[in-house]
Design an enzyme around this catalytic site. Structure first.
Site, PDB file in Angstrom:
ATOM      1  N   TYR A   1      19.530 -48.643   1.262  1.00 26.54           N
ATOM      2  CA  TYR A   1      18.825 -48.560  -0.027  1.00 26.54           C
ATOM      3  C   TYR A   1      17.654 -47.595   0.048  1.00 26.54           C
ATOM      4  O   TYR A   1      17.413 -46.805  -0.866  1.00 26.54           O
ATOM      5  CB  TYR A   1      18.365 -49.953  -0.486  1.00 26.54           C
ATOM      6  CG  TYR A   1      19.531 -50.818  -0.882  1.00 26.54           C
ATOM      7  CD1 TYR A   1      20.153 -50.637  -2.104  1.00 26.54           C
ATOM      8  CD2 TYR A   1      20.045 -51.775  -0.024  1.00 26.54           C
ATOM      9  CE1 TYR A   1      21.259 -51.395  -2.472  1.00 26.54           C
ATOM     10  CE2 TYR A   1      21.139 -52.542  -0.367  1.00 26.54           C
ATOM     11  CZ  TYR A   1      21.749 -52.349  -1.602  1.00 26.54           C
ATOM     12  OH  TYR A   1      22.841 -53.088  -1.942  1.00 26.54           O
TER      13      TYR A   1
ATOM     14  N   ARG B   1      15.931 -66.985 -16.683  1.00 25.72           N
ATOM     15  CA  ARG B   1      15.471 -65.653 -16.284  1.00 25.72           C
ATOM     16  C   ARG B   1      15.128 -64.750 -17.467  1.00 25.72           C
ATOM     17  O   ARG B   1      14.427 -63.746 -17.290  1.00 25.72           O
ATOM     18  CB  ARG B   1      16.579 -64.955 -15.469  1.00 25.72           C
ATOM     19  CG  ARG B   1      16.465 -64.978 -13.939  1.00 25.72           C
ATOM     20  CD  ARG B   1      15.379 -64.082 -13.406  1.00 25.72           C
ATOM     21  NE  ARG B   1      15.337 -62.750 -13.982  1.00 25.72           N
ATOM     22  CZ  ARG B   1      16.170 -61.761 -13.705  1.00 25.72           C
ATOM     23  NH1 ARG B   1      17.141 -61.921 -12.837  1.00 25.72           N
ATOM     24  NH2 ARG B   1      16.033 -60.586 -14.286  1.00 25.72           N
TER      25      ARG B   1
ATOM     26  N   ARG C   1      24.126 -65.788 -10.596  1.00 22.10           N
ATOM     27  CA  ARG C   1      25.180 -64.857 -10.969  1.00 22.10           C
ATOM     28  C   ARG C   1      25.965 -65.382 -12.149  1.00 22.10           C
ATOM     29  O   ARG C   1      25.966 -64.783 -13.203  1.00 22.10           O
ATOM     30  CB  ARG C   1      26.091 -64.580  -9.759  1.00 22.10           C
ATOM     31  CG  ARG C   1      25.601 -63.386  -8.971  1.00 22.10           C
ATOM     32  CD  ARG C   1      26.639 -62.302  -8.939  1.00 22.10           C
ATOM     33  NE  ARG C   1      26.118 -61.066  -8.405  1.00 22.10           N
ATOM     34  CZ  ARG C   1      26.759 -60.327  -7.516  1.00 22.10           C
ATOM     35  NH1 ARG C   1      27.922 -60.722  -7.027  1.00 22.10           N
ATOM     36  NH2 ARG C   1      26.247 -59.197  -7.120  1.00 22.10           N
TER      37      ARG C   1
ATOM     38  N   ASP D   1      15.655 -61.731  -2.816  1.00 27.53           N
ATOM     39  CA  ASP D   1      16.521 -60.559  -2.674  1.00 27.53           C
ATOM     40  C   ASP D   1      16.208 -59.882  -1.353  1.00 27.53           C
ATOM     41  O   ASP D   1      15.086 -60.003  -0.849  1.00 27.53           O
ATOM     42  CB  ASP D   1      16.329 -59.565  -3.827  1.00 27.53           C
ATOM     43  CG  ASP D   1      17.452 -58.528  -3.824  1.00 27.53           C
ATOM     44  OD1 ASP D   1      18.556 -58.845  -4.313  1.00 27.53           O
ATOM     45  OD2 ASP D   1      17.261 -57.437  -3.279  1.00 27.53           O
TER      46      ASP D   1
ATOM     47  N   ARG E   1      25.612 -65.868  -3.268  1.00 28.56           N
ATOM     48  CA  ARG E   1      25.194 -65.541  -4.634  1.00 28.56           C
ATOM     49  C   ARG E   1      25.554 -66.660  -5.610  1.00 28.56           C
ATOM     50  O   ARG E   1      25.869 -66.408  -6.768  1.00 28.56           O
ATOM     51  CB  ARG E   1      25.797 -64.209  -5.086  1.00 28.56           C
ATOM     52  CG  ARG E   1      25.665 -63.084  -4.055  1.00 28.56           C
ATOM     53  CD  ARG E   1      24.217 -62.689  -3.830  1.00 28.56           C
ATOM     54  NE  ARG E   1      23.570 -62.228  -5.015  1.00 28.56           N
ATOM     55  CZ  ARG E   1      23.586 -60.970  -5.434  1.00 28.56           C
ATOM     56  NH1 ARG E   1      24.195 -60.064  -4.741  1.00 28.56           N
ATOM     57  NH2 ARG E   1      22.980 -60.635  -6.536  1.00 28.56           N
TER      58      ARG E   1
HETATM   59  O1  1CP Z   1      22.661 -66.927  -4.698  1.00 27.63           O
HETATM   60  C1  1CP Z   1      21.882 -66.018  -4.916  1.00 27.63           C
HETATM   61  O2  1CP Z   1      21.984 -65.206  -5.872  1.00 27.63           O
HETATM   62  C2  1CP Z   1      20.732 -65.954  -3.973  1.00 27.63           C
HETATM   63  C3  1CP Z   1      19.826 -64.839  -4.122  1.00 27.63           C
HETATM   64  C4  1CP Z   1      20.251 -63.453  -3.719  1.00 27.63           C
HETATM   65  C5  1CP Z   1      20.743 -62.990  -2.480  1.00 27.63           C
HETATM   66  C6  1CP Z   1      21.159 -63.811  -1.281  1.00 27.63           C
HETATM   67  C7  1CP Z   1      20.075 -62.321  -4.548  1.00 27.63           C
HETATM   68  C8  1CP Z   1      19.607 -62.355  -5.944  1.00 27.63           C
HETATM   69  N1  1CP Z   1      20.334 -61.211  -3.813  1.00 27.63           N
HETATM   70  C9  1CP Z   1      20.763 -61.590  -2.558  1.00 27.63           C
HETATM   71  C10 1CP Z   1      21.097 -60.723  -1.423  1.00 27.63           C
HETATM   72  C11 1CP Z   1      21.401 -59.305  -1.668  1.00 27.63           C
HETATM   73  N2  1CP Z   1      20.807 -58.419  -2.527  1.00 27.63           N
HETATM   74  C12 1CP Z   1      22.357 -58.599  -0.921  1.00 27.63           C
HETATM   75  C13 1CP Z   1      23.154 -59.192   0.196  1.00 27.63           C
HETATM   76  C14 1CP Z   1      24.274 -60.019  -0.319  1.00 27.63           C
HETATM   77  C15 1CP Z   1      25.419 -59.251  -0.915  1.00 27.63           C
HETATM   78  O3  1CP Z   1      25.962 -58.371  -0.218  1.00 27.63           O
HETATM   79  O4  1CP Z   1      25.776 -59.574  -2.046  1.00 27.63           O
HETATM   80  C16 1CP Z   1      22.372 -57.278  -1.377  1.00 27.63           C
HETATM   81  C17 1CP Z   1      23.262 -56.152  -0.887  1.00 27.63           C
HETATM   82  C18 1CP Z   1      21.385 -57.171  -2.391  1.00 27.63           C
HETATM   83  C19 1CP Z   1      21.005 -55.960  -3.105  1.00 27.63           C
HETATM   84  C20 1CP Z   1      21.173 -56.167  -4.555  1.00 27.63           C
HETATM   85  N3  1CP Z   1      20.252 -56.856  -5.312  1.00 27.63           N
HETATM   86  C21 1CP Z   1      22.226 -55.779  -5.382  1.00 27.63           C
HETATM   87  C22 1CP Z   1      23.475 -55.038  -4.928  1.00 27.63           C
HETATM   88  C23 1CP Z   1      23.503 -53.614  -5.385  1.00 27.63           C
HETATM   89  C24 1CP Z   1      24.558 -52.806  -4.673  1.00 27.63           C
HETATM   90  O5  1CP Z   1      24.225 -52.157  -3.664  1.00 27.63           O
HETATM   91  O6  1CP Z   1      25.705 -52.801  -5.143  1.00 27.63           O
HETATM   92  C25 1CP Z   1      21.933 -56.222  -6.683  1.00 27.63           C
HETATM   93  C26 1CP Z   1      22.730 -56.025  -7.932  1.00 27.63           C
HETATM   94  C27 1CP Z   1      20.695 -56.907  -6.603  1.00 27.63           C
HETATM   95  C28 1CP Z   1      19.986 -57.616  -7.696  1.00 27.63           C
HETATM   96  C29 1CP Z   1      20.033 -59.083  -7.621  1.00 27.63           C
HETATM   97  N4  1CP Z   1      19.752 -59.855  -6.496  1.00 27.63           N
HETATM   98  C30 1CP Z   1      19.864 -61.197  -6.817  1.00 27.63           C
HETATM   99  C31 1CP Z   1      20.214 -61.265  -8.197  1.00 27.63           C
HETATM  100  C32 1CP Z   1      20.383 -62.536  -8.972  1.00 27.63           C
HETATM  101  C33 1CP Z   1      20.326 -59.943  -8.681  1.00 27.63           C
HETATM  102  C34 1CP Z   1      20.634 -59.511 -10.098  1.00 27.63           C
HETATM  103  C35 1CP Z   1      19.376 -59.177 -10.755  1.00 27.63           C
HETATM  104  C36 1CP Z   1      19.349 -59.404 -12.212  1.00 27.63           C
HETATM  105  O7  1CP Z   1      19.997 -60.338 -12.713  1.00 27.63           O
HETATM  106  O8  1CP Z   1      18.576 -58.658 -12.859  1.00 27.63           O
END
Ligand code: 1CP
Length: 349
Positions: free
Chosen positions: A156, A45, A36, A81, A32
């Site tokens: 999910y 964004r 982030r 994602d 991430r």
């Molecule tokens: O570096 C990066 O951010 C690369 C892109 C990336 C990756 C590898 C995103 C962007 N998501 C992911 C993988 C992801 N998504 C995982 C596996 C990694 C981990 O465990 O952290 C999981 C579980 C998700 C599901 C997800 N998507 C969540 C978690 C929710 C939970 O169950 O607690 C969330 C919050 C997201 C949204 C998301 N994905 C990525 C971003 C930048 C965001 C935030 C969205 C936003 O800013 O509106």
């Protein structure tokens, strides 16, 4: 005089460490790292929904490059994602700010499983374009592609959104074994399609995120989940990029996780890497495992913990420094840059 050969991403320290080959120094990237903690990400964004951004090749390219430029990490991770393959296939999912993925019609019955649309590869042109642009921009720096593992995606779909206990998921797994198997097979095929598109377009490594597998007992993991993660890796055929397999809280599953077919296992912060190396066995490299919360502590703590992880990583046949889970949103980006410099200094071979 011959033309000097420029080393490409296939010769990078990240790819070499994943394969257990000698490296010049311990490579480092952060799960991430894109999207982030970076202010330049938030600016870019602003006004674009997450899943919209993921399907815009130019935005994906720019966001993926941001942490590479800023921190000098040894790999980029594709901005996307884990739910994207489902969304592209036509499942109604939204990523709600501050919450995460929310599924409009959660999977609750066998009929719901059978109604899931397949992922058609020709819907992934945006992804292929983004990966090609990135490979051209990144030069010798490897790009990591990724997908969500069947179990984590199933949580999910069944829960309808993020959850802590994943109780509904487990209940479905126990009470609807045939539907469970069909669901995980469906998700394995879709993950393999998603990864093959990325590999075909030029990513240098792939990571399978089974973030929530740690909620399972070793017996349930081995019988009801692991075979489907193996289907994902098997579905990549003889494509020659290193495979990374990651989950949180998987200490008790580490001796099994390697069986799915990865070259490198990602480990969270709960067990030290020398112990993790013993548990996964000799055929695997390790990735991890600094507690992301340490980056919010004082500098002396950061330095001490980074040094410990680099030292313990030497017990594995290859080590890629990473966090034990994703960068926390409050992390000061300057600390991430500092960690990269420190790992490079301490990890010299
Ligand atoms: O570096 C990066 O951010 C690369 C892109 C990336 C990756 C590898 C995103 C962007 N998501 C992911 C993988 C992801 N998504 C995982 C596996 C990694 C981990 O465990 O952290 C999981 C579980 C998700 C599901 C997800 N998507 C969540 C978690 C929710 C939970 O169950 O607690 C969330 C919050 C997201 C949204 C998301 N994905 C990525 C971003 C930048 C965001 C935030 C969205 C936003 O800013 O509106």
């Amino acid at each position: 005089m011959g033309t000097p050969i420029t080393p490409g991403p296939a010769d990078s320290d990240l790819v070499r460490a994943a394969r257990g080959l000698p490296v010049s120094r311990t490579p480092v990237w952060f799960m991430r790292q894109a999207g982030r903690s970076l202010p330049e990400y938030r600016t870019l964004r602003a006004g674009t929904a997450m899943l919209q951004a993921c399907q815009d090749p130019d935005m994906v390219t720019e966001i993926t490059l941001q942490p590479v430029r800023r921190h000098g990490v040894d790999a980029a991770i594709l901005f996307s994602d884990i739910v994207l393959p489902l969304v592209v296939a036509g499942v109604d999912i939204e990523i709600k700010p501050g919450i995460g993925p929310v599924v409009a019609n959660p999977v609750r019955t066998v009929a719901d499983v059978d109604a899931l649309p397949p992922l058609e590869p020709d819907r992934l042109d945006f992804l292929v374009t983004a990966v090609r642009q990135l490979v051209a921009e990144l030069g010798p720096t490897p790009l990591i592609g990724f997908a969500g593992a069947p179990f984590t995606l199933a949580t999910y779909l069944i829960e309808g959104g993020p959850s802590k206990e994943h109780a509904r998921t487990k209940a479905f797994m126990y009470s609807e074994p045939a539907a469970w198997q069909r669901l995980l097979e469906h998700l394995a095929v879709s993950a393999a399609v998603f990864l093959r598109a990325q590999i075909g377009a030029g990513v240098s490594a792939v990571q399978l995120f089974d973030s929530w597998a740690g909620v399972l007992s070793a017996t349930d993991y081995a019988q009801r989940v692991l075979p489907h993660s193996r289907e994902v890796f098997d579905g990549l055929g003889d494509t020659d990029v290193p495979r990374i397999h990651f989950g949180v809280g998987t200490g008790e599953l580490l001796s099994l996780i390697g069986d799915a077919g990865a070259d490198m296992v990602g480990v969270d912060w709960r067990i030290p890497l020398d112990e993790a190396a013993r548990r996964v066995g000799p055929g695997f490299s390790l990735q991890g495992n600094l507690d992301p919360a340490v980056l919010l502590a004082d500098r002396a703590t950061v330095d001490r913990e980074v040094a410990r992880v680099v030292a313990q990583g030497r017990a594995a046949r290859g080590h890629v420094f990473n966090l034990g889970h994703g960068v926390l949103p409050d992390t000061d980006p300057g600390v991430l840059t500092h960690v990269v410099e420190l790992v490079h200094e301490l990890g010299r071979r």
